[in-house]
Design a protein around this motif. Structure first.
Motif: not given
Length: 428
Positions: A348-357
């Motif tokens: 989840x952290x990785x996906x957030x750093x690549x999309x949501x953030x």
């Protein structure tokens, strides 16, 4: 007619997986649930229990067109982006001509509309011709559709010019995105100034070259209220300055690249220009500080700094070759393998750093997986083991230090506003 993606797992905030179905109507996510409505006209995609994520966002990409088509084009660069799971990318302005005026920026938009396979948001330059002499007309460029302003590849050398640029950007509520490098401290360096540069008898670039300019700029950002974003952070001192600035309430954000997280100067064993990038690979202590900064929120997200060059250019060796490596087609797999599989970060952290953030930082209407959001989606097979092979890249650039690395995890399907723009052969 719509698109229904069945049998996919979304990653919840607690990192648990939830099997679901997603319905896409008119380019928008219209339903998410255990079972969505279906008609005979709908296109059905079997997700095969893979991971569905918001499409990745990369705010730091060099597409080279216009003027550098031998290195990359909008078409080849966006094909590479789609293969890497990216649905939105932001194109740097170091092209020829430079988008420092309305006419050039509109021409670039026209070309993007013709050939881009994913969403592309173009930067405009801070200074005319990226020369650091005269400020561009930011108001005109915002009206023409500029995403933000940067002279990436060159640091703004005088405090007065940076102050004026920040005042202009703040008045328009657009970000000023900075490549931080004090030219008076470069001394013709080609790699980090440290043990490896001494061993190889090459001129080095000191860490302070970057951090001293960030320290100047955060105070200018405080004075102007500008959103100041730091490109490709590479040193522990830079992380410290950014952390202190955030604690002081200054509007500063930052990115880090996969290669600075994965490599350090000790990985350079010979004069291989695929390890030559700017900022350069630093020490192991710097590498650890970058990861710590990402984990504690000092650094906001990950961006590739995808920088393709021709094989002839990169064949000139460490002294003469241009700076830069490609990254769009390898980022997720490398990061998943070396950080998620090793339990350093969660999926989840990785996906957030690549999309949501990145979407959150720049106020983009993308980067989320919810009803009503644009259907920019990436399907990920996190069990796929494979070897990176630069000869299969869709980018024109082959300049990567990661060739032949064994990795796990791969984007297998990329959807941009309801349209499939990439499918991995083995998945279909």
């Amino acid at each position: 007619m719509g698109i229904i993606i069945k049998n996919v797992n979304r990653v919840l905030f607690n990192n648990e997986l939830q099997l679901c179905q997603i319905r896409i109507s008119n380019g928008v996510i219209s339903e998410i649930g255990q079972k969505v409505r279906q008609s005979n006209e709908d296109v059905i995609i079997d997700g095969k229990e893979h991971i569905i994520s918001p499409g990745f966002i990369d705010v730091h990409v060099h597409l080279r067109e216009p003027g550098g088509e031998a290195k990359e084009t909008i078409e080849t660069g966006t094909n590479a982006a789609a293969k890497g799971g990216y649905t939105t990318i932001c194109a740097m302005p170091n092209t020829n001509p430079v988008p420092d005026n309305k006419k050039t920026l509109e021409a670039i938009y026209e070309r993007m509309n013709q050939t881009a396979k994913v969403n592309v948001l173009p930067y405009a330059s801070i200074t005319k011709g990226l020369k650091g002499e005269e400020l561009s007309n930011m108001k005109e460029l915002k009206d023409a559709g500029a995403f933000a302003f940067t002279d990436d590849g060159v640091g703004i050398q005088t405090a007065d010019q940076m102050l004026q640029a920040m005042e202009d950007a703040a008045s328009l509520d657009l970000a000023l995105v900075a490549h931080c490098e004090d030219n008076s401290l470069i001394h013709s360096g080609v790699m980090h100034e440290g043990v490896t540069s001494k061993r190889m008898h090459l001129k080095g670039i000191p860490s302070v070259c970057e951090s001293v300019q960030i320290a100047r700029d955060v105070l200018l950002a405080e004075a102007t209220g500008c959103h100041y974003h730091v490109c490709h952070v590479s040193t522990k001192e830079s992380v410290r300055v950014i952390r202190d600035a955030k604690r002081a309430g200054i509007r500063v954000t930052a990115e880090v690249t996969p290669h600075h997280l994965l490599l350090n100067e000790s990985d350079i064993k010979e004069s291989n220009s695929n390890y030559k990038m700017n900022p350069p690979l630093r020490t192991k202590a710097d590498q650890q500080a970058l990861l710590t900064g990402l984990l504690d929120g000092t650094i906001d997200f990950i961006a590739t700094d995808h920088a393709p060059h021709t094989e002839e250019e990169k064949g000139r060796g460490m002294k003469e070759a241009p700076f830069g490596i490609v990254g769009l087609e390898t980022a997720f797999s490398l990061l998943y393998t070396h950080f998620v599989q090793t339990n350093i970060v969660t999926l989840r952290q990785l996906l957030d750093w690549l999309s949501f953030k990145p979407a959150q930082v720049f106020g983009m209407e993308v980067g989320s997986l919810k009803i009503g959001a644009k259907a920019n989606l990436t399907l990920l097979d996190i069990t796929k083991e494979w070897h990176i092979d630069k000869t299969t890249f869709l980018s024109k650039g082959r300049n990567t230090p990661f060739d032949k690395w064994k990795v796990t995890g791969k984007p297998v399907l990329t959807i941009v506003e309801g349209e499939i723009v990439f499918e991995e052969d083995y998945y279909v």
